[in-house]
Structures are given as C-alpha cells and as structure tokens.
Design a protein around this motif. Structure first.
Motif, mmCIF file in Angstrom:
data_model
loop_
_atom_site.group_PDB
_atom_site.id
_atom_site.type_symbol
_atom_site.label_atom_id
_atom_site.label_comp_id
_atom_site.label_asym_id
_atom_site.label_seq_id
_atom_site.Cartn_x
_atom_site.Cartn_y
_atom_site.Cartn_z
ATOM 1 N N TYR A 500 0.744 -1.088 0.000
ATOM 2 C CA TYR A 500 -0.100 0.056 -0.118
ATOM 3 C C TYR A 500 0.964 1.294 -0.005
ATOM 4 O O TYR A 500 0.652 2.159 -0.762
ATOM 5 N N PRO A 503 5.826 0.129 -2.271
ATOM 6 C CA PRO A 503 5.823 -1.067 -3.298
ATOM 7 C C PRO A 503 6.842 -1.444 -3.858
ATOM 8 O O PRO A 503 7.325 -2.368 -4.315
ATOM 9 N N PHE A 542 -0.846 -7.178 -7.562
ATOM 10 C CA PHE A 542 0.084 -6.287 -7.873
ATOM 11 C C PHE A 542 1.144 -6.110 -8.734
ATOM 12 O O PHE A 542 1.360 -5.303 -9.608
ATOM 13 N N ILE A 687 -1.196 3.075 -4.815
ATOM 14 C CA ILE A 687 -1.471 2.306 -6.035
ATOM 15 C C ILE A 687 -2.818 2.606 -6.510
ATOM 16 O O ILE A 687 -3.180 2.665 -7.681
ATOM 17 N N ALA A 690 -2.639 5.622 -8.389
ATOM 18 C CA ALA A 690 -2.074 5.386 -9.764
ATOM 19 C C ALA A 690 -3.320 4.731 -10.706
ATOM 20 O O ALA A 690 -3.381 5.288 -11.684
ATOM 21 N N THR A 721 4.042 4.390 -9.911
ATOM 22 C CA THR A 721 4.359 2.830 -10.045
ATOM 23 C C THR A 721 5.562 2.652 -10.690
ATOM 24 O O THR A 721 6.288 1.508 -10.479
ATOM 25 N N THR A 724 8.643 0.055 -8.814
ATOM 26 C CA THR A 724 8.008 -0.727 -7.857
ATOM 27 C C THR A 724 7.635 -2.038 -8.391
ATOM 28 O O THR A 724 7.841 -2.344 -9.480
ATOM 29 N N CYS A 726 4.646 -3.074 -8.647
ATOM 30 C CA CYS A 726 3.552 -3.012 -9.265
ATOM 31 C C CYS A 726 3.488 -2.792 -10.651
ATOM 32 O O CYS A 726 4.153 -1.752 -11.185
#
Length: 970
Positions: A500, A503, A542, A687, A690, A721, A724, A726
C-alpha cells in the motif's frame, strides 16, 4: 499456560462415598436416556451431583465431567477446558481450535464445529456432564450450551446441572424433545429416601424419621445437618426454610462448634482453596493427619466430595465453603489470616488456579505478584483466546503499575484489540516507546506488529504506516520470529502495508518467500494460512504474478470450503478471491465473491469491509453493463459512509465515477474522478491513486476531447508505479498513450505504443486492466488487426470480452465467421475455411447465401420460404426454414450469428462479416469512394455460377453500382 493440574480437578468425575440410591429418580433418568440430554435443576444441597454420579457409576457408561466456575463466563475459557476434555479421550489428535477473538462474531457457528469435533473424539456411548451451570449463567454460555445439546450425536448423552431453572434459550429444545428437565420438586426427598439416609448415617437422634423428614422439608443438605446437630440443641419444632443459606449457617455453626480442634483448624485453614489436596491440607493446617480428616469428612457425606485423579482432590460444597470463609474472617486474627493468604496464594499459583491466586494477592495488596502472574501467563491466555480473562487480570492492577511496564501495556492493548481497536493502537504505541527505552527488541517487535495489525482494520489513512514499516524493517532482519504463526502474522502485516505504501521496498521479496514457504508447508492454523494466502494473492495481483496466483487460489478456496473457519478469516479470504477476480476482469465471478464477502461483513458488523465490498459490487455491476443498478447502490452506500473515513470515501467516489462513465454521464464521471484522486492523495494509498489516475485519463479521452489532460494523468500514474513491484497497470498506460497519439493524429506513435501495450499483454493478468479502456478497444484492436500486431493476444481478448468491431468493413478483425459472395462463395468460422460436405445440406448454404445477398436490410421469413422452398406448403416451408436456421446458426458460431425478430431475418453484422454488408457501408459513407477498398471487397460477380432466380436482380445491381463508382473515381 500451565493449567494441567487445575484441569484434573475441573474435569474429573466426583467420587461419591456409598451414596443412597434414589430409585425413583434413577428410573426418571433412565427414561430420559434416549433423548440428547437432560437438565437437572434444584437448589444448593438438593443432591444433583450425587444423583447423576450414582446413576452413571451404576450404568457403567464412559463419563466426562466439567465443573464450571465463575471464570467460565468467558466463553474462551470454557472452550479451552472443553479442548482439554477432548484431550482426555483423543490425546493431542483432536485438532480442536481455541476460541480466539476472530471467532467471537460467529460464536454459534464456532461452537457448532467445536462440539462436532469434541463428540467425535469421545467414545460413542459417552456421557458429558456440565456441573454448576448457574456459575456461568450469561447469554454467551447459554448459546454454547444450546449448541452443545443440539449437536449431541445418537448414542451420547449430555447432562447439565444447575441451581437455576432451564434458561429461555433452551426452552425450544425441551419443546422439541431435544432435552428433558428433572426439576427441583422431583429432587425433594420422599419419606423412604429420608429413612435410607438416616440408616446409612448411623447417627443417634432424638427425632423420629417422620419428624426429621418434616423438619428438613425434603432438603438433603438440611437432613445431613440435622443428623450431625449437637444433641442439646435438638428440638421437634418445624424449621423455617424460607432462607436455606441462613439455616445452613445456623446448623453448620452448631456442628462446627462440636468438632474437635484439629478438624476446625483444618476446615478453616483450607477454606481459602477451591480444591484441597492432602499436601495442601497438611501445609495449610500444619496437621500431618490431614488426609485422615479429609477422608472422614468425605465418608460422612459432610459436604465434601472427592474427585478422581493421581491423588485425591477434595472440594467443599458451596454453602459449606461460604460458611467456613465467614467463620475464618470472624475467628482468625489479621496477621494470621494474612500469613494464611500468602500460603494459599502460592498454592493456588502452583496448582494452576491463577485467577484465584490473583484474588488472594489482591487482598494481600501484593501488586508485584499480580504483575508477575500477568506477565507470565498473558500470552497463554491470548493463545487460547481468553481476552476477557486477561482483561479481568489486568483490572486487578493499578493504572500506574500497568502504564510503567511495557509488557503490561502491551497486554492491555491486546485485550482491547477486538472491542476498542483505536485505544489498542494507542496502547501498542505507548508499549513500543517503553520497549525502545528498555532496549527490548522482542517487545518492540510485538508492539510494532500490534500497531500494524490494528491499523489494517481501522485505518482511514495509510500515511502512518510509513513509520511502522521503518520500525519493523530492522526488527525483522535482526530478530525474525521463530514461531510459524508469528512469522506469518509479521511478514503478512509487513508485506501488506508495503504494497500500500512502499511497493518498492527491498524486503518485499523476502516477505513473499517466507509466506510461500509457510503456506505450502501445510502446518499452519487456518487463521495464519488465510493471512499467508491473502498476502500472497495481494502480491500476485500487484505484480501480475499469474503462476503464484494459480498456486495460491486453490489453497485459499479449499480453506474457505472448510466448515470451521474464523469469521474474519473467512470474510478476508472471500474478499481477496473477489478482489483478484475483479482485477482479472472476471466480473461475474468477482460480483459473486464480493457479494458473499459483503454479506459476511454485514452479518458480523465488520463495517469497513462491508462498505469496501459494496464498492467492489458497484464497479463489477457497472462493467457487466448494469450501470443504473450500480448507481442506485452507490447512492444508497453514500448515505452511510462517514466523510472522515478517507479510504471508503475515496473508493465510493471512484466506483461512482466508473458507473457514471459506463452510463454515459462523462461529466459526472470526471467530477467523481477528481474527488477520488484528491482523497487517494490524502489517505496515501499509492497504487489506488495510480489506478484511478489511469481511469481519469480514460474519462478525459472519451470523444478525444482532452488528450493533454489525459496525458498528465497517465504520467502521474507512471511516476507512482515506477521502480515498484506494481506492474499490472503498465499495458493500460501504454494503451492510453496509443489512444492519445491516435487522437493527436500521430499514427506512427500510436502504433508503437500499441505494439508495446499488447506485447506486455501476453500476461493475462496484466492484460485485464485493458478492459477499463473498453471504449477505445474497438478502434485500437482494429488498428492492431490491420497491421498484424499481436494477433493472438488481440483475438483472445476480443473473444473473451465480446468486443464489437468498430465497423462492418474491416475484414482483418477476428470475426467469429465471415461470408464472401463476390467472385466466389466462401465461409470461414474462427479463421478456418468451411468446406462443404455431404452433411452440409444444400438448403442450409442457400439460406446463408440468401441472407448475405439481402445485406444489412435483411428479409422476411416469408420471402425466404418462398424463394428456397417454392413448391412446399406454407407450414412445411416454415418448418424447413426453422431447421435450416438452426443448422446455419450452429455453423456460423451460435444463435447470435443470425438475428430473427418479428419474422425478420438478418445476418448479425457484429458477429458475422459479410462482404455485401461491408461494401454497402463503404459506398454509403458519402465521402469519395476508396477504390482500393472497393476492389478488395468486390472480387467479382455476385455468387458466380449460381443460377437461382432470386440472384439475377441483385447481381445486376452490384455490377452497375460498382462499375459506376469505379468509373466516377478514375
């Protein structure tokens, strides 16, 4: 927790010294033996326990006793002893779980599985006796007891003993013959039973049996007292039995005064103990002959029972012990009583009677001893789910003592975690500061983990997680927990919060590796298994890790299929199956699971989860085309969401925007999108910000009106992101860049971005996010089909999502079926050329030709019947048509290939590409004709070689139209 010695007394059958067998009552019990159970009720001293013990001893059935005390009002304590009861028969193989806090929301469901397991562990003809039910008479206990009666299997018997009447919660069971009641009136002695007791006691008395019977009023305890009364106080006058406790005190005083000094000392000095062993009696009374004195009390039926075990364990009747405690206060000096309490507290602690020990230490004002007991046994209480008991213990300590001790503060936080999570969070934070000052890493870890676990439930904003991620990082590396359950809880909380808020954290990989090892090791309790599985599934989502999700989902579903699962664990597991389904663009499946999770959360008042699952329902409904229903649910949910809950408020604004967009309300979608983005920024869910930045870009690109603003949102999502773990948004962001380029007229850039987006979409999970851009998919996928970009990926997504082509002209679209009539007749189905066979009837192909020639206007059933079956009667012709239609639809891929409405028939231009319809549209656009396209479509004469009379006119028409168009464009 070290309660083994205590359990021997609580869970041991009483031994009754030569009881008087009450035949009429034995017969009553025999008559009830075919029922699941019996409730035996009567006042103190009415002989309930003796009666049931005598009955069971005589019939020889396996018996398992549970003697309740006030501590069993905590249902978790009650469950822990029931588990020990199962252990007496099945050893450690019973597999019964403790009643930990997450089960309390569904106490009945938990107990149903508990008793099924308990009864399965006992002999098939066992009798379970629950004694002193009045001591735990609270609603939770009555729920447990009701379920216990309801789950008794055939052949077993449950007996409950109480001073109280049958609770209202069990009345329905009695009405349905689930149990019967042996009442207080039936327990009253009759004259014959009085005679038997008098004969067995062998005591001289001046009263006749009739007088004794009249005087005691059929009360067993009263009769025993009268028989032991001193001669000089005997009389013939009937006694007032309106207050049996007062009567008991009177006569017991008489008898106590008549006892010798050794017996009085023994009774007074052991009265502080709820149970008395020989060793305890010797130490507390100082009498080496204490064993003989206790045995004499037991054999004389003088309100003393003995329970089975490695060594005799004696208990005084409640009325008798209350009398002794009152005399103790009256006859013993303060210093002597204090010294006796010191011994009693130590003995109680040694025997495992910790609550009773704490009571004695409280009377001694020994705060250090109470604190020591709490620190030493709190974790055991937590493991057994006995948070109410832990709360009771902590309440015996002054606030100043608790506030100065980090472990006591921590345990107070644990005790509040279920009922007062916000206060628990403050306690954990305070404990962490104290542990840090003391240099206690284990304590720091426990407190930090406690904070994060509570925040997972109550956080309306995620910014505070940053601090605790940085706290846990060095602790996990320097002092990783060894216990598998704590390992999972720690790494799960760490992984979840990192996904959260951080990431790209370097320890995410280690968290995933640890949770995988523990989950697939197969040794976790279901609660920790759910945590491990949901943490891994969140990571798989993710990171678009399809292989990991494919391993985890079956395990998680198996866990959810098990009957016994904690409420929060079941809810949370169901949540994540639904969430993963949603982000995998499996919206019908997601709707089912999210609805189930919402209902679980609603039933058990898990408010935040219920509201979030309501949001997931809204967006799933919208994507399934039910935008109006989605907006109605959004409006209803909006009336209950508190504005200060930034998490739910952001989600509700986000999904309301989706529903408005799909309903065609683009301006409202933009407004809700801006609001949700502002809320995501405030609550710190990186996220989510995003994802909805990308969604806002979709709204901006609708009708191609705001490509520059859309590009800002796309860049924002990419920056959030970047670097990361994700990556599931990456293909969507590239696709949106392609759409921006297309809107700007930059075809080369659009093709390059489209090529990158589709290259990343070989991963099905990453491709799923493309569904959100559904309004742009027809044109972009058509562009990909025309240029040959990733045809397999595009074809599979068009087929799965039923993406309609942008027009009916493009032949390169992966149509389910195509029909060519110009130059030659040809049918392809799913890209494969259909070759006619003997099984393909001529009329079937003629029907397809006729419909192709009819073009987008279609034709009537009557026209088809007359053209294809001119010699058949009307009903026969229509029957032939229905047969041919059925087979034609099957050939072309399904019922939707040919539309039949109100007697009108047409090839579906969204499912079947037809060159006649494509040429119609190309010529009807009003713009100068594209001669290259026309030559591509018109490859020659309409159905050459076919001499059907109905072809002559259309064939000439097409020749003239095409010749005129090509001539005009030379």
């Amino acid at each position: 927790m070290g309660v083994t010695r205590k359990s021997l007394a609580k869970l041991s059958p009483p031994r009754i010294a030569a009881p008087v067998t009450r035949r009429r009552l034995m017969e009553r019990l025999d008559a009830m033996a075919d029922l699941p159970g019996v409730w035996v009720e009567g006042p103190a001293g009415s002989g309930k326990t003796t009666l049931v013990a005598d009955h069971l001893n005589q019939n020889g059935r396996p018996q398992f006793w549970y003697h309740l005390d006030e501590g069993d009002r905590d249902p978790s304590a009650l469950v822990s002893y029931l588990i020990q009861l199962a252990g007496q028969a099945a050893g450690d193989q019973h597999g019964l779980p403790y009643l930990t806090p997450e089960h309390l929301a569904d106490l009945e469901g938990f107990c149903r599985q508990l008793f099924r397991g308990l009864y399965q562990s006992l002999p098939a003809d066992a009798v379970v006796v629950i004694d002193n039910c009045h001591r735990a008479a609270v609603s939770e206990f009555h729920t447990v007891l009701r379920v216990a009666f309801e789950e008794v299997p055939p052949g077993m018997w449950l007996v409950a003993l109480s001073r109280h009447h049958l609770p209202a919660e069990l009345a329905k069971l009695q009405a349905n013959r689930g149990l019967d009641v042996l009442g207080a009136a039936e327990l009253v002695l009759d004259l014959r039973e009085t005679q038997q007791i008098v004969s067995m006691q062998r005591l001289c008395t001046a009263l006749s049996v009739e007088a004794l019977h009249q005087t005691c009023g059929g009360w067993v305890a009263g009769l025993i007292l009268l028989l032991n009364q001193r001669d000089d106080h005997r009389g013939n006058a009937p006694l007032d039995l309106s207050s049996r406790e007062a009567l008991f005190d009177y006569f017991a005083g008489e008898i106590f005064a008549a006892a010798d000094g050794d017996m009085r000392r023994l009774l007074l000095h052991t009265a502080l103990m709820p149970v008395v062993t020989v060793d305890v009696a010797r130490e507390m009374s100082g009498n080496p002959q204490a064993d003989m004195l206790l045995d004499a009390l037991y054999r004389k039926h003088y309100f003393t029972t003995r329970r089975a075990g490695d060594a005799p364990v004696y208990t005084y009747h409640d009325l008798f012990r209350a009398f002794l405690l009152a005399r103790l206060q009256h006859e013993m000096g303060a210093d002597e009583l204090r010294a006796l309490r010191v011994i009693a507290a130590a003995q109680l602690e040694r025997m495992g009677y910790f609550m009773e020990a704490i009571e004695q230490y409280g009377l001694l004002q020994d705060v250090d001893a109470i604190a020591r007991l709490v620190r030493g046994h709190a974790q055991g209480l937590i493991d057994e789910g006995r948070l109410q008991t832990l709360t009771d213990w902590l309440q015996r300590l002054p606030h100043a003592t608790v506030d100065a001790d980090p472990w006591l503060v921590f345990y107070r936080g644990v005790s509040m975690s279920l009922t007062q999570p916000a206060k628990a969070k403050a306690m954990f934070e305070h404990a962490y500061e104290l542990f840090a000052l003391a240099g206690d890493p284990a304590g720091q870890f426990s407190a930090a983990f406690g904070v994060m676990e509570v925040m997972l439930v109550i956080s309306a904003t995620f910014h505070p997680w940053d601090r605790w991620i940085s706290v846990l990082e060095p602790l996990l590396e320097a002092h990783p927990p060894a216990d598998p359950a704590m390992t999972v809880r720690a790494w799960y909380a760490f992984l979840y919060t990192c996904l959260y808020r951080n990431p790209d954290h370097r320890l995410i990989g280690r968290a995933v590796e640890t949770l995988e090892r523990e989950l697939f090791g197969g040794k976790l309790h279901s609660t920790q298994a759910i945590q491990a599985a949901t943490g891994l599934l969140a990571y798989a989502h993710f990171t678009s890790n399809e292989k990991l999700a494919a391993r985890v989902l079956p395990v998680l579903r198996d866990l959810l299929d098990s009957e016994h699962l904690a409420v929060f664990s079941r809810t949370w597991g169901t949540v994540w199956v639904g969430v993963y389904g949603y982000f995998d663009a499996r919206y019908e499946e997601a709707l089912k699971w999210c609805t189930a999770a919402r209902e679980l959360a609603r039933r058990h008042e898990i408010v935040t989860v219920r509201q979030i699952m309501g949001c997931y329902r809204i967006q799933a409904l919208a994507h399934l085309g039910c935008a109006r229903e989605a907006l109605d649910e959004a409006a209803e949910l909006g009336t209950e969401v508190m504005p200060e809950n930034l998490y739910v408020s952001a989600y509700l604004a986000a999904v309301t925007g989706i529903a408005h967009f799909i309903a065609g309300n683009r301006d409202q979608a933009l407004d809700h999108g801006e609001r949700c983005l502002e809320l995501w920024r405030r609550n710190g869910f990186i996220i989510a910000e995003a994802a909805w930045s990308a969604t806002q870009a979709i709204y901006c690109l609708a009708d191609g009106q705001y490509p520059d603003e859309a590009m800002q949102h796309i860049d924002r999502a990419s920056s959030l992101t970047a670097d990361t773990t994700c990556n599931y948004l990456d293909p969507l962001l590239e696709l949106l860049r392609a759409e921006v380029a297309r809107c700007r007229g930059d075809e080369n850039a659009a093709l390059e971005r489209l090529r990158q987006a589709l290259a990343m979409s070989h991963n099905r999970k990453r491709a799923a996010a493309l569904f959100w851009a559904r309004p742009f998919l027809p044109h972009l996928f058509s562009l990909a089909c025309t240029t040959g970009i990733e045809p397999q990926v595009v074809g599979s997504l068009i087929d799965e999502w039923n993406i309609d082509p942008p027009d009916v002209i493009t032949p390169n679209w992966p149509w389910p079926a195509t029909v060519r009539t110009f130059g030659h007749f040809e049918i392809t189905v799913t890209g494969q050329l259909h070759r006619g066979s003997r099984k393909t009837q001529r009329r079937l192909l003629e029907l397809i030709k006729y419909l192709a020639v009819a073009g987008s206007s279609g034709c009537s059933v009557d026209d088809i019947a007359e053209a294809l079956w001119p010699d058949a009667e009307g009903d026969v012709a229509h029957g032939n048509f229905r047969t041919a239609l059925f087979r034609a639809r099957r050939l072309l891929g399904g019922d939707s290939a040919i539309l039949l409405r109100a007697g009108h028939v047409v090839l579906n231009p969204r499912r079947v590409w037809v060159d006649t319809i494509a040429l119609e549209r190309a010529l009807a656009s009003g713009a100068p004709a594209d001669t290259g396209l026309i030559r591509t479509l018109y490859r020659g004469e309409l159905l050459p070689g076919d001499e059907a009379y109905w072809l002559l006119s259309p064939r000439r028409k097409w020749q003239e139209v095409v010749r005129a168009c090509l001539g005009a464009n030379r």
